[in-house]
Design a protein around this motif. Structure first.
Motif, PDB file in Angstrom:
ATOM      1  N   ALA A 144      -2.066  10.131  -5.040  1.00 45.98           N
ATOM      2  CA  ALA A 144      -3.347   9.454  -5.073  1.00 45.98           C
ATOM      3  C   ALA A 144      -3.375   8.455  -6.208  1.00 45.98           C
ATOM      4  O   ALA A 144      -2.963   8.734  -7.313  1.00 45.98           O
ATOM      5  CB  ALA A 144      -4.463  10.476  -5.231  1.00 45.98           C
ATOM      6  N   GLY A 145      -3.914   7.254  -5.912  1.00 47.14           N
ATOM      7  CA  GLY A 145      -4.052   6.234  -6.933  1.00 47.14           C
ATOM      8  C   GLY A 145      -2.796   5.431  -7.203  1.00 47.14           C
ATOM      9  O   GLY A 145      -2.814   4.561  -8.065  1.00 47.14           O
ATOM     10  N   VAL A 146      -1.693   5.654  -6.507  1.00 50.25           N
ATOM     11  CA  VAL A 146      -0.455   4.907  -6.728  1.00 50.25           C
ATOM     12  C   VAL A 146      -0.212   3.982  -5.543  1.00 50.25           C
ATOM     13  O   VAL A 146      -0.150   4.425  -4.404  1.00 50.25           O
ATOM     14  CB  VAL A 146       0.750   5.852  -6.917  1.00 50.25           C
ATOM     15  N   GLU A 147      -0.105   2.692  -5.826  1.00 49.17           N
ATOM     16  CA  GLU A 147       0.282   1.707  -4.826  1.00 49.17           C
ATOM     17  C   GLU A 147       1.681   1.211  -5.161  1.00 49.17           C
ATOM     18  O   GLU A 147       2.066   1.189  -6.325  1.00 49.17           O
ATOM     19  CB  GLU A 147      -0.679   0.510  -4.824  1.00 49.17           C
ATOM     20  N   VAL A 148       2.412   0.805  -4.146  1.00 49.11           N
ATOM     21  CA  VAL A 148       3.750   0.262  -4.354  1.00 49.11           C
ATOM     22  C   VAL A 148       3.740  -1.206  -3.946  1.00 49.11           C
ATOM     23  O   VAL A 148       3.459  -1.536  -2.798  1.00 49.11           O
ATOM     24  CB  VAL A 148       4.808   1.032  -3.545  1.00 49.11           C
ATOM     25  N   LEU A 149       4.032  -2.096  -4.892  1.00 49.06           N
ATOM     26  CA  LEU A 149       4.046  -3.533  -4.651  1.00 49.06           C
ATOM     27  C   LEU A 149       5.480  -4.029  -4.699  1.00 49.06           C
ATOM     28  O   LEU A 149       6.177  -3.821  -5.692  1.00 49.06           O
ATOM     29  CB  LEU A 149       3.214  -4.256  -5.709  1.00 49.06           C
TER      30      LEU A 149
ATOM     31  N   TYR B 137       1.488   0.784  -9.015  1.00 52.10           N
ATOM     32  CA  TYR B 137       0.173   0.672  -9.646  1.00 52.10           C
ATOM     33  C   TYR B 137      -0.488   2.038  -9.699  1.00 52.10           C
ATOM     34  O   TYR B 137      -0.560   2.740  -8.686  1.00 52.10           O
ATOM     35  CB  TYR B 137      -0.713  -0.292  -8.855  1.00 52.10           C
ATOM     36  N   ALA B 138      -0.991   2.424 -10.884  1.00 58.53           N
ATOM     37  CA  ALA B 138      -1.715   3.679 -11.068  1.00 58.53           C
ATOM     38  C   ALA B 138      -3.125   3.351 -11.540  1.00 58.53           C
ATOM     39  O   ALA B 138      -3.316   2.658 -12.545  1.00 58.53           O
ATOM     40  CB  ALA B 138      -1.007   4.569 -12.091  1.00 58.53           C
ATOM     41  N   ALA B 139      -4.119   3.844 -10.816  1.00 57.72           N
ATOM     42  CA  ALA B 139      -5.517   3.553 -11.116  1.00 57.72           C
ATOM     43  C   ALA B 139      -5.963   4.279 -12.384  1.00 57.72           C
ATOM     44  O   ALA B 139      -5.324   5.231 -12.829  1.00 57.72           O
ATOM     45  CB  ALA B 139      -6.381   3.969  -9.923  1.00 57.72           C
ATOM     46  N   PRO B 140      -7.080   3.849 -12.980  1.00 61.85           N
ATOM     47  CA  PRO B 140      -7.606   4.546 -14.154  1.00 61.85           C
ATOM     48  C   PRO B 140      -8.027   5.978 -13.820  1.00 61.85           C
ATOM     49  O   PRO B 140      -8.238   6.321 -12.662  1.00 61.85           O
ATOM     50  CB  PRO B 140      -8.837   3.707 -14.542  1.00 61.85           C
TER      51      PRO B 140
ATOM     52  N   VAL C 108       0.858  -1.179   0.000  1.00 65.68           N
ATOM     53  CA  VAL C 108       0.000   0.000   0.000  1.00 65.68           C
ATOM     54  C   VAL C 108       0.890   1.224   0.000  1.00 65.68           C
ATOM     55  O   VAL C 108       2.037   1.171   0.440  1.00 65.68           O
ATOM     56  CB  VAL C 108      -0.914   0.046   1.252  1.00 65.68           C
ATOM     57  N   PRO C 109       0.420   2.344  -0.503  1.00 64.80           N
ATOM     58  CA  PRO C 109       1.264   3.529  -0.548  1.00 64.80           C
ATOM     59  C   PRO C 109       1.490   4.094   0.832  1.00 64.80           C
ATOM     60  O   PRO C 109       0.594   4.066   1.677  1.00 64.80           O
ATOM     61  CB  PRO C 109       0.450   4.506  -1.407  1.00 64.80           C
ATOM     62  N   PRO C 110       2.689   4.591   1.135  1.00 64.44           N
ATOM     63  CA  PRO C 110       2.913   5.253   2.397  1.00 64.44           C
ATOM     64  C   PRO C 110       2.149   6.561   2.450  1.00 64.44           C
ATOM     65  O   PRO C 110       1.711   7.081   1.432  1.00 64.44           O
ATOM     66  CB  PRO C 110       4.435   5.502   2.391  1.00 64.44           C
ATOM     67  N   ALA C 111       1.989   7.078   3.669  1.00 59.89           N
ATOM     68  CA  ALA C 111       1.317   8.365   3.816  1.00 59.89           C
ATOM     69  C   ALA C 111       2.011   9.409   2.968  1.00 59.89           C
ATOM     70  O   ALA C 111       3.232   9.504   2.942  1.00 59.89           O
ATOM     71  CB  ALA C 111       1.317   8.782   5.281  1.00 59.89           C
TER      72      ALA C 111
END
Length: 445
Positions: free
Chosen positions: A21-26, A234-237, A14-17
């Motif tokens: 917005a919309g970017v997750e780190v895996l 990850y970047a959301a639509p 999950v993205p750190p604080a």
């Protein structure tokens, strides 16, 4: 490439604080892959946080490793169903053989795409001339209408295109004025991007696509969020552009993946993609029986891979939680939209507003069960519907990960009672579960 594990864990998913917005780190997990001394690969898809990016459902990243030290790549004939495989190298050379009769070499900058809908088998072996092996192996889930497609193999060598700050090789889909002729069953984007030192590339992308950025060399910022080596962002639509920045004095390299959200649930085990547990059992049985479904791989000097034992549980369908919409309007107006994140270190889901935690629902995992035992929302955020949003996203994430939901928390219990769409994934709290949870939490809880 053979999938040696089916449920890799993310170190940070999950993205750190403060992340964009919309970017997750895996982050990836290392798993062994064939060879006399087991070549290690880094796997970023699938994992509990995210099963797919578009129709991309599997991403292995390996090397650079010296072949004399590792034994190289030697993956014996193994089966596939319900997918396409995409092979892409940065260095080295791999010999591919399949039951379609294909005998081809995989070289840097050249894409090999194999379709195994109803069933195919193939082998992959690094060639004797290879001293360093380095690349990615990617899978694409086939949609319901095409998941029994016939065997196929395509080879494509994309010409590099240049934009400000970057060189791009588009092997699937279209980007930066370059389009691949390779046939796929859903809209896809696949490209290698090399970023120059101290450069930024702003790329126009399809708003309906979600995107993944897998960093191979250096560090890259995706829309402001830092991605380190081997991490996948990850970047959301919703956004019309992606901004990729390299702040270092050396080049950076990444693989960009994309596609519209894949709305179907899939069952994924070993090298099979299906829709039900029974389909997986059938495919495994036919592989073990050497049926004509998968055919034979000619020319490999050894035995084929046996299928591993099935788990002592029903393999549950998986899908992603609905992606949040990313809009440039929201970014410009500075709206504080609630964001739900899973915080693995604390074993809870949080809902954040403006970067601050507004509520949480806590859980413990017991085997294949996720036991929700406590939910709270800060009084200053009361009556805004945050608890319902939080619990819904938490349950969607748990279900997508194949976990059974156990609602010990009264709020979660009331929620699942009001939302029968979760009924098939819910287990009632048994006395054994309650006793286990009491011991797990201890007297301080």
């Amino acid at each position: 490439m053979s999938n040696t594990e089916t449920a890799p864990e993310a170190v940070r998913c999950v993205p750190p604080a403060g992340a964009a917005a919309g970017v997750e780190v895996l982050e990836a997990r290392e798993v062994p892959l064939g060879g006399p001394r087991a070549l290690l690969v880094r796997r970023t898809l699938p994992q509990r946080a995210r099963t797919l990016i578009g129709a991309w459902c599997f991403a292995d990243h390996y090397g650079p490793v010296a072949v004399p030290e590792t034994g190289g790549m030697d993956v014996a004939p193994h089966p596939h169903t319900g997918l396409q495989t995409v092979s892409w190298l940065f260095s080295g050379e791999i010999e591919h053989r399949d039951s379609l009769g294909t005998h081809a070499l995989i070289r840097p900058g050249e894409m090999n795409l194999m379709t195994g809908g109803r069933g195919i088998a193939h082998s992959e072996v690094s060639t004797p001339a290879t001293t360093v092996v380095h690349g990615v192996q990617l899978w694409v889930a086939l949609p319901e209408a095409d998941r029994h497609a016939g065997r196929d193999f395509q080879h494509y060598v994309p010409e590099p295109v240049h934009v400000e700050g970057a060189e791009i090789r588009v092997f699937l889909g279209a980007l930066a004025g370059s389009a691949s002729p390779v046939r796929t069953f859903t809209p896809l984007l696949g490209a290698q991007i090399d970023l120059a030192p101290r450069s930024t590339a702003v790329l126009d992308v399809d708003r309906s696509f979600e995107h993944g950025v897998l960093v191979d060399a250096g560090e890259v910022r995706l829309d402001g969020t830092l991605l380190r080596h081997a991490e996948l962002g990850y970047a959301a639509p919703g956004a019309a552009t992606l901004t990729l920045a390299n702040d270092a004095d050396a080049p950076a390299r990444l693989i960009l993946l994309g596609g519209p959200p894949f709305e179907e649930e899939i069952v994924m085990w070993w090298n099979f993609i299906a829709r039900t547990h029974d389909e997986i059992v059938e495919a495994r049985d036919e592989w073990e029986a050497a049926s004509d479904r998968f055919g034979a791989v000619e020319g490999y000097p050894g035995s084929r891979l046996p299928a591993p034992p099935l788990p002592n549980a029903v393999i549950m369908p998986r899908r992603n939680p609905p992606p949040p919409e990313r809009t440039e309007e929201h970014a410009e107006e500075g709206e504080a939209e609630p964001v739900v994140r899973r915080v693995d270190a604390e074993r809870l889901y949080e809902i954040a507003v403006g970067g601050a935690r507004a509520g949480l629902t806590a859980y413990r995992d017991r085997g294949g069960q996720r036991i929700f035992y406590h939910t709270e929302v800060d009084k200053s955020f009361a009556r805004k519907g945050l608890a319902s949003t939080l619990v819904e996203q938490a349950l969607l994430d748990a279900r997508a990960a194949g976990m059974r939901i156990v609602p010990v928390c009264p709020y979660v219990a009331r929620f699942v009672k009001r939302h029968p769409e979760f009924a098939e994934a819910v287990d009632r709290p048994s006395p054994q579960v309650l006793h286990w949870l009491e011991a797990e939490l201890g007297p301080q809880q």
